[in-house]
Design a protein around this motif. Structure first.
Motif, PDB file in Angstrom:
ATOM      1  N   ASP A 263       0.836  -1.215   0.000  1.00  0.00           N
ATOM      2  CA  ASP A 263       0.000   0.000   0.000  1.00  0.00           C
ATOM      3  C   ASP A 263       0.862   1.253   0.000  1.00  0.00           C
ATOM      4  O   ASP A 263       0.640   2.182  -0.788  1.00  0.00           O
ATOM      5  N   GLY A 264       1.867   1.285   0.889  1.00  0.00           N
ATOM      6  CA  GLY A 264       2.740   2.456   0.973  1.00  0.00           C
ATOM      7  C   GLY A 264       3.616   2.610  -0.254  1.00  0.00           C
ATOM      8  O   GLY A 264       3.784   3.726  -0.780  1.00  0.00           O
ATOM      9  N   ALA A 265       4.149   1.503  -0.746  1.00  0.00           N
ATOM     10  CA  ALA A 265       5.092   1.540  -1.869  1.00  0.00           C
ATOM     11  C   ALA A 265       4.404   1.951  -3.176  1.00  0.00           C
ATOM     12  O   ALA A 265       5.001   2.677  -3.986  1.00  0.00           O
ATOM     13  N   ARG A 266       3.173   1.486  -3.374  1.00  0.00           N
ATOM     14  CA  ARG A 266       2.466   1.838  -4.622  1.00  0.00           C
ATOM     15  C   ARG A 266       2.198   3.343  -4.681  1.00  0.00           C
ATOM     16  O   ARG A 266       2.369   3.963  -5.738  1.00  0.00           O
ATOM     17  N   ALA A 267       1.784   3.901  -3.552  1.00  0.00           N
ATOM     18  CA  ALA A 267       1.526   5.349  -3.511  1.00  0.00           C
ATOM     19  C   ALA A 267       2.821   6.119  -3.765  1.00  0.00           C
ATOM     20  O   ALA A 267       2.837   7.108  -4.506  1.00  0.00           O
ATOM     21  N   ARG A 268       3.908   5.631  -3.174  1.00  0.00           N
ATOM     22  CA  ARG A 268       5.216   6.281  -3.339  1.00  0.00           C
ATOM     23  C   ARG A 268       5.680   6.214  -4.800  1.00  0.00           C
ATOM     24  O   ARG A 268       6.131   7.215  -5.366  1.00  0.00           O
TER      25      ARG A 268
END
Length: 293
Positions: A263-268
């Motif tokens: 979740d965090g990596a995709r947004a980043r």
């Protein structure tokens, strides 16, 4: 101090001699083991002693092990090394007995060979299972280093996502070997567990492969791999649940953490890809740097 050191060495060697003597006595009682629901004889003293040593190390590892997702406590990796020495000793003894049985070519030696092959498969299965466990503990350590949680000094080797990808490759290889073992590959329950663990390792591997693309500023490829990792994670989660793994098991804990990381990596990656289109990417940044110098 030197005298004290040599004294403690003597004490350690005496304790080890007592332990070996105790194992030799216990080995007399280890006449057979259960392999896939079948009682298989263990005739060699060398194999019996090594198997008792491996059982003892498994107990010590169990006592030392931290909860899933926590860093491995001090001394745990050494216990795993000792466990693999015991497994290798047992397997070496079994292989020697197999060579002797092959030379005899009698009905009795044929039965002995069949039993030895089952014992060899059982020991190999256990060794591979613990190899995967140890590798995943190394993965946890590297993940913490990558996230900056490690207490390593300035001289320590810097961890890259590729290092974690390689460890997952090793896990996948070991699990693949488990799936090919004679006798085990015919067991549907065990094979469903191996397939589920394999699916989980592949999902995690895909995530760290995406991270390595992100490090190389290839954000579009990273985004695609994060999506693939999410799909593999959902597939693995369903397989693990079906295979009987509870949410507290290391396999399910790893996937729960993976979901948060995705979740965090995709947004980043999405934000970085967008910034890249505005700035012209690394090539533009290099050109600007050249003009400024």
């Amino acid at each position: 101090d030197e005298d004290g050191g040599s004294g403690s060495d003597i004490l350690r060697s005496k304790l080890e001699a007592v332990r070996q003597e105790s194992r030799a006595r216990q080995a007399q009682d280890l006449t057979e083991v259960e392999v896939l629901g079948e009682r298989v004889p263990v005739r060699s003293d060398k194999v019996r002693i090594a198997m008792l040593a491996s059982q003892q190390k498994e107990v010590e590892i169990e006592h030392l092990s931290a909860p899933a997702g926590m860093p491995p406590p001090a001394g745990l990796m050494e216990k795993y090394d000792e466990l693999f020495v015991a497994f290798n000793d047992a397997l070496e003894g079994v292989r020697a007995d197999l060579r002797a049985a092959a030379k005899e070519q009698t009905a009795r030696s044929g039965a002995a060979e069949s039993a030895l092959l089952k014992l060899q498969a059982s020991l190999t299965w256990q060794k591979l299972h613990h190899t995967v466990r140890r590798t995943l503990l190394l993965v946890e350590s590297l993940k913490r280093s990558l996230a900056g949680d490690s207490g390593a000094g300035a001289g320590a080797k810097r961890v890259a996502p590729d290092d974690i990808v390689r460890l997952y490759d090793a896990c996948i290889s070991s699990l693949g070997e488990m799936g090919q073992l004679e006798g085990y590959r015919e067991d549907e329950v065990l094979m469903s567990q191996v397939a589920a663990r394999l699916a989980g390792a592949k999902a995690c591997r895909c995530f760290f492969l995406a991270e390595s693309y992100g490090v190389a500023t290839r954000y579009l490829e990273a985004q695609a791999l994060y999506g693939r990792s999410e799909f593999l994670m959902q597939e693995a989660e369903a397989m693990l649940e079906e295979a009987g793994y509870t949410v507290e098991t290391p396999e399910r804990v790893a996937l729960a953490k993976l979901e948060q990381m995705i979740d965090g990596a995709r947004a980043r990656a999405h934000a970085q890809a967008f910034v890249n289109t505005l700035t012209g990417g690394p090539a533009a940044a290099e050109a600007e740097g050249a003009l400024a110098s």
